[in-house]
Design a protein around this motif. Structure first.
Motif, PDB file in Angstrom:
ATOM      1  N   ILE A  29       0.836  -1.202   0.000  1.00  0.00           N
ATOM      2  CA  ILE A  29       0.000   0.000   0.000  1.00  0.00           C
ATOM      3  C   ILE A  29       0.870   1.251   0.000  1.00  0.00           C
ATOM      4  CG2 ILE A  29      -1.599   1.355   1.419  1.00  0.00           C
ATOM      5  CD1 ILE A  29      -2.906  -1.375   2.200  1.00  0.00           C
ATOM      6  N   ASP A  30       1.872   1.286   0.870  1.00  0.00           N
ATOM      7  CA  ASP A  30       2.771   2.446   0.936  1.00  0.00           C
ATOM      8  C   ASP A  30       3.501   2.660  -0.387  1.00  0.00           C
ATOM      9  OD1 ASP A  30       2.011   2.916   3.544  1.00  0.00           O
ATOM     10  OD2 ASP A  30       3.791   1.976   4.426  1.00  0.00           O
ATOM     11  N   ALA A  31       3.972   1.567  -0.997  1.00  0.00           N
ATOM     12  CA  ALA A  31       4.701   1.667  -2.260  1.00  0.00           C
ATOM     13  C   ALA A  31       3.801   2.191  -3.378  1.00  0.00           C
ATOM     14  CB  ALA A  31       5.282   0.303  -2.638  1.00  0.00           C
ATOM     15  N   VAL A  32       2.580   1.675  -3.473  1.00  0.00           N
ATOM     16  CA  VAL A  32       1.653   2.114  -4.522  1.00  0.00           C
ATOM     17  C   VAL A  32       1.265   3.581  -4.314  1.00  0.00           C
ATOM     18  CG1 VAL A  32      -0.655   1.770  -5.513  1.00  0.00           C
ATOM     19  CG2 VAL A  32       0.815  -0.206  -5.059  1.00  0.00           C
ATOM     20  N   LYS A  33       1.030   3.965  -3.064  1.00  0.00           N
ATOM     21  CA  LYS A  33       0.677   5.359  -2.766  1.00  0.00           C
ATOM     22  C   LYS A  33       1.778   6.326  -3.169  1.00  0.00           C
ATOM     23  CE  LYS A  33      -2.515   5.151   1.121  1.00  0.00           C
ATOM     24  NZ  LYS A  33      -2.693   5.417   2.558  1.00  0.00           N
ATOM     25  N   SER A  34       3.020   5.918  -2.997  1.00  0.00           N
ATOM     26  CA  SER A  34       4.139   6.834  -3.211  1.00  0.00           C
ATOM     27  C   SER A  34       4.809   6.715  -4.577  1.00  0.00           C
ATOM     28  CB  SER A  34       5.183   6.632  -2.109  1.00  0.00           C
ATOM     29  OG  SER A  34       5.721   5.327  -2.170  1.00  0.00           O
ATOM     30  N   THR A  35       4.329   5.822  -5.439  1.00  0.00           N
ATOM     31  CA  THR A  35       4.957   5.600  -6.745  1.00  0.00           C
ATOM     32  C   THR A  35       3.988   5.930  -7.876  1.00  0.00           C
ATOM     33  OG1 THR A  35       6.225   3.785  -5.752  1.00  0.00           O
ATOM     34  CG2 THR A  35       6.224   3.941  -8.163  1.00  0.00           C
ATOM     35  N   PRO A  36       4.189   7.035  -8.583  1.00  0.00           N
ATOM     36  CA  PRO A  36       3.316   7.340  -9.727  1.00  0.00           C
ATOM     37  C   PRO A  36       3.331   6.190 -10.742  1.00  0.00           C
ATOM     38  CG  PRO A  36       4.658   9.231  -9.162  1.00  0.00           C
ATOM     39  CD  PRO A  36       5.186   8.071  -8.354  1.00  0.00           C
ATOM     40  N   GLY A  37       2.147   5.810 -11.214  1.00  0.00           N
ATOM     41  CA  GLY A  37       2.032   4.732 -12.193  1.00  0.00           C
ATOM     42  C   GLY A  37       1.928   3.351 -11.583  1.00  0.00           C
ATOM     43  N   ALA A  38       1.977   3.247 -10.266  1.00  0.00           N
ATOM     44  CA  ALA A  38       2.007   1.940  -9.604  1.00  0.00           C
ATOM     45  C   ALA A  38       0.654   1.242  -9.600  1.00  0.00           C
ATOM     46  CB  ALA A  38       2.505   2.103  -8.172  1.00  0.00           C
ATOM     47  N   ILE A  39       0.724  -0.108  -9.608  1.00  0.00           N
ATOM     48  CA  ILE A  39      -0.447  -0.964  -9.464  1.00  0.00           C
ATOM     49  C   ILE A  39      -0.083  -2.076  -8.498  1.00  0.00           C
ATOM     50  CG2 ILE A  39       0.144  -2.442 -11.443  1.00  0.00           C
ATOM     51  CD1 ILE A  39      -2.916  -2.650 -12.005  1.00  0.00           C
ATOM     52  N   GLY A  40      -1.081  -2.543  -7.765  1.00  0.00           N
ATOM     53  CA  GLY A  40      -0.890  -3.640  -6.823  1.00  0.00           C
ATOM     54  C   GLY A  40      -2.239  -4.222  -6.449  1.00  0.00           C
TER      55      GLY A  40
END
Length: 127
Positions: free
Chosen positions: A97-108
């Motif tokens: 969740i933290d990674a997706v929130k902080s990474t533009p273009g992210a999916i999880g």
């Protein structure tokens, strides 16, 4: 290790992603590293949980319609052939969740009872 009940996996993306719905084939293309950009041209950054994680197993079986070991084999083949980089693996749903929130273009993906504040939730197209 995650010990909660897995009701269903929810697909999430960075809040800047405008996509609200994906088909199974589109999601599979993203997770097999064949689709690398969103409709607006932004690079897709794929995050995943370990293959043994119950939420990962639920996600691959129910949403991608493949077994976790099949997805692992695809990632290994693409990585060693030099055709693609594997997804970024994180150990917990909180990290994902933290990674997706902080990474533009992210999916999880996360368990449906996870806190989804500040994320874009992507629905699966009805069949």
């Amino acid at each position: 290790m995650y010990v909660g009940r897995v009701d269903a996996a929810v697909i999430i993306s960075h809040s800047s992603i405008e996509t609200k719905q994906l088909s199974t084939s589109q999601l599979r293309r993203i997770y097999t590293m064949r689709q690398t950009t969103w409709a607006n041209g932004q690079a897709i950054v794929v995050y995943t949980l370990p293959s043994s994680h119950p939420v990962h197993q639920e996600f691959t079986k129910k949403e991608l319609k493949i077994f976790p070991y099949q997805l692992d084999k695809m990632w290994i083949k693409l990585t060693f052939s030099g055709l693609a980089k594997p997804p970024i693996k994180v150990n917990t749903m909180e990290e994902l969740i933290d990674a997706v929130k902080s990474t533009p273009g992210a999916i999880g993906y996360v368990n449906q009872n996870a806190s989804l504040d500040g994320l874009n939730v992507i629905a699966m197209e009805a069949k």
